[in-house]
Design a protein around this motif. Structure first.
Motif, mmCIF file in Angstrom:
data_model
loop_
_atom_site.group_PDB
_atom_site.id
_atom_site.type_symbol
_atom_site.label_atom_id
_atom_site.label_comp_id
_atom_site.label_asym_id
_atom_site.label_seq_id
_atom_site.Cartn_x
_atom_site.Cartn_y
_atom_site.Cartn_z
ATOM 1 N N PRO A 169 8.072 24.787 -43.083
ATOM 2 C CA PRO A 169 7.716 24.786 -44.506
ATOM 3 C C PRO A 169 8.958 24.912 -45.375
ATOM 4 O O PRO A 169 9.930 25.577 -44.992
ATOM 5 C CB PRO A 169 6.836 26.035 -44.643
ATOM 6 N N PRO A 170 8.983 24.263 -46.532
ATOM 7 C CA PRO A 170 10.147 24.417 -47.415
ATOM 8 C C PRO A 170 10.290 25.867 -47.848
ATOM 9 O O PRO A 170 9.326 26.494 -48.269
ATOM 10 C CB PRO A 170 9.817 23.503 -48.602
ATOM 11 N N LEU A 171 11.490 26.411 -47.700
ATOM 12 C CA LEU A 171 11.719 27.815 -48.049
ATOM 13 C C LEU A 171 11.899 27.997 -49.545
ATOM 14 O O LEU A 171 11.695 29.078 -50.083
ATOM 15 C CB LEU A 171 12.939 28.338 -47.290
ATOM 16 N N ALA A 196 11.329 12.812 -53.099
ATOM 17 C CA ALA A 196 12.326 12.844 -52.026
ATOM 18 C C ALA A 196 13.718 13.042 -52.603
ATOM 19 O O ALA A 196 14.699 13.052 -51.867
ATOM 20 C CB ALA A 196 12.273 11.555 -51.216
ATOM 21 N N SER A 197 13.806 13.202 -53.903
ATOM 22 C CA SER A 197 15.071 13.435 -54.601
ATOM 23 C C SER A 197 14.968 14.755 -55.352
ATOM 24 O O SER A 197 13.901 15.372 -55.407
ATOM 25 C CB SER A 197 15.353 12.302 -55.590
ATOM 26 N N SER A 198 16.064 15.185 -55.934
ATOM 27 C CA SER A 198 16.024 16.372 -56.785
ATOM 28 C C SER A 198 15.381 16.004 -58.119
ATOM 29 O O SER A 198 15.332 14.831 -58.503
ATOM 30 C CB SER A 198 17.426 16.926 -56.996
ATOM 31 N N LEU A 199 14.887 17.008 -58.827
ATOM 32 C CA LEU A 199 14.141 16.746 -60.053
ATOM 33 C C LEU A 199 15.030 16.294 -61.210
ATOM 34 O O LEU A 199 14.529 15.783 -62.206
ATOM 35 C CB LEU A 199 13.360 17.995 -60.465
ATOM 36 N N ASP A 200 16.338 16.473 -61.074
ATOM 37 C CA ASP A 200 17.243 16.000 -62.118
ATOM 38 C C ASP A 200 17.700 14.564 -61.854
ATOM 39 O O ASP A 200 18.454 13.996 -62.630
ATOM 40 C CB ASP A 200 18.477 16.908 -62.210
ATOM 41 N N PRO A 255 10.810 11.176 -44.929
ATOM 42 C CA PRO A 255 9.855 11.795 -44.004
ATOM 43 C C PRO A 255 9.711 13.297 -44.228
ATOM 44 O O PRO A 255 8.636 13.857 -44.016
ATOM 45 C CB PRO A 255 10.431 11.479 -42.617
ATOM 46 N N CYS A 256 10.781 13.951 -44.667
ATOM 47 C CA CYS A 256 10.692 15.383 -45.002
ATOM 48 C C CYS A 256 9.751 15.587 -46.177
ATOM 49 O O CYS A 256 8.931 16.520 -46.190
ATOM 50 C CB CYS A 256 12.072 15.947 -45.318
ATOM 51 N N THR A 301 2.993 10.066 -43.030
ATOM 52 C CA THR A 301 2.229 11.062 -43.786
ATOM 53 C C THR A 301 0.878 11.307 -43.127
ATOM 54 O O THR A 301 0.435 12.448 -42.998
ATOM 55 C CB THR A 301 2.033 10.598 -45.238
ATOM 56 N N ALA A 302 0.219 10.219 -42.707
ATOM 57 C CA ALA A 302 -1.084 10.356 -42.049
ATOM 58 C C ALA A 302 -0.952 11.122 -40.740
ATOM 59 O O ALA A 302 -1.780 11.998 -40.433
ATOM 60 C CB ALA A 302 -1.684 8.976 -41.805
ATOM 61 N N ASP A 303 0.065 10.825 -39.946
ATOM 62 C CA ASP A 303 0.288 11.533 -38.677
ATOM 63 C C ASP A 303 0.539 13.018 -38.908
ATOM 64 O O ASP A 303 0.032 13.878 -38.177
ATOM 65 C CB ASP A 303 1.473 10.927 -37.929
ATOM 66 N N LEU A 304 1.350 13.321 -39.936
ATOM 67 C CA LEU A 304 1.621 14.721 -40.264
ATOM 68 C C LEU A 304 0.337 15.425 -40.682
ATOM 69 O O LEU A 304 0.082 16.569 -40.297
ATOM 70 C CB LEU A 304 2.661 14.797 -41.386
#
Length: 365
Positions: A97-99, A174-178, A215-216, A242-245
């Motif tokens: 999980p993202p920390l 998949a990028s930063s919000l900025d 993929p992350c 995404t479906a597999d995850l």
């Protein structure tokens, strides 16, 4: 320094991934212990590469928390760590999980109502565009939130369809919000926030976007969802990741069937054969959940069209039957001359009964 800020500081260390940081916390006991490690302690760490150890030694005593937080403040970005009560419960138990989560908008909507993820091709067919837009809108009309990845194609259609309804849409980047990618979707990102939605990422400001981010990102999309719909996907599409995850996380998987001769149907047909639920309309989705808690008050087309002319009704029925048509095709199917068709289509556009898609094609909204 609180735990959230400790996570923020450590996350800024070059090369320290979520998985590595998780291993580090497991070895030393807590995130607080990391910042008090001596140089000797760091080099004695197990299962950590020499490069990471060197970066820890280099940066652990040079944290500039104020500078890090100022960059977030300048971009109106908030953040939360996995140990905060507000952290989305659905994410806590997924693999890696993202920390830290960085976000703009209303984080609480993740825990409100049903969250359905919709994913698919970046280069969809008109059929896929129509399905994505219609299904996301109809689900949103029942106060169901739509999650997607803010990519071009199906993702964008899903976000836009949801905005038109009562639900809220969540974009996981998949990028930063900025540094929103693709940059052409910055306007859409702002529309999501203006509608009361949420934009989410595990990447801090200044993060360089790489192919591995996608993929992350997908594990977060599936993680915060209650089910996943694949609209159009090739055999090697990221949508299938995404479906597999989601399958690994115990989520319901849905797939919209398509043209058997289209490469963009192969992924959907593959997972249908493997057990995904064939999905023709939103009832196929709602039947998998206890729908009693959702708002089923539709803006029915019958209500909106009751004062339309017979020719307008005829055009609507033809478009509904065919899915998507150009002006000349509407003329051919209805026998109405092009001048009247143009006039009627303009009226239907103004009343939001039809929507203009790519290549001057029109679909039911």
């Amino acid at each position: 320094m609180n735990k959230r800020d400790i996570y923020l500081c450590i996350e800024s260390i070059k090369g320290l991934s979520t998985i590595t940081l998780g291993k580090l916390i497991e070895e030393v006991g807590s995130v607080e212990e990391i910042i008090s490690l001596s140089e000797k302690d760091i080099y004695n760490l197990k299962n950590i590469s020499l490069n990471i150890k060197e970066n820890l030694v280099k940066y652990i005593s040079r944290f500039n928390l104020d500078e890090i937080k100022e960059k977030l403040y300048e971009n109106s970005i908030e953040y939360i760590c996995i140990e905060d009560e507000e952290y989305p419960e659905k994410l806590r138990n997924i693999y890696s999980p993202p920390l830290l989560l960085f976000y703009k908008g209303d984080l609480s909507i993740i825990n409100n109502n049903l969250n359905i993820a919709m994913v698919g091709s970046r280069k969809p067919t008109p059929y896929g565009i129509n399905c994505a837009h219609r299904m996301s809108y109809e689900l949103s009309e029942r106060n169901i939130n739509i999650i997607s990845g803010l990519a071009l194609g199906i993702d964008s259609c899903c976000h836009r369809g949801c905005i038109k309804g009562k639900g809220k849409t969540i974009a996981v980047l998949a990028s930063s919000l900025d540094n929103i990618r693709p940059s052409t979707n910055e306007v859409l990102a702002n529309e999501i926030l203006e509608d009361g939605g949420l934009i989410l990422s595990e990447y801090n400001v200044g993060h360089i976007t790489t192919r591995g981010n996608f993929p992350c990102r997908n594990r977060i999309i599936s993680g915060i969802s209650d089910g996943i719909i694949v609209v159009e996907a090739g055999e090697k599409s990221g949508a299938l990741i995404t479906a597999d995850l989601g399958l690994d996380q115990g989520k319901n998987i849905f797939a919209v069937p398509g043209d058997i001769d289209s490469d963009l149907s192969k992924g959907c047909h593959k997972i249908i054969k493997e057990g995904a639920k064939l999905t023709e309309n939103i009832d196929d989705i709602l039947n998998e959940y206890n729908n009693s808690g959702f708002n089923n008050n539709k803006n029915s087309i019958e209500y909106d069209i009751k004062d339309l002319s017979n020719e307008a009704l005829k055009i609507i029925e033809v478009i509904k039957r065919q899915g998507m048509l150009q002006i000349n095709e509407i003329c051919d199917n209805t026998g109405i001359d092009i001048k009247n068709v143009n006039t009627i289509i303009n009226e239907l556009l103004l009343r939001d009964l039809v929507v203009e898609m790519n290549n001057k094609m029109f679909s039911i909204n």
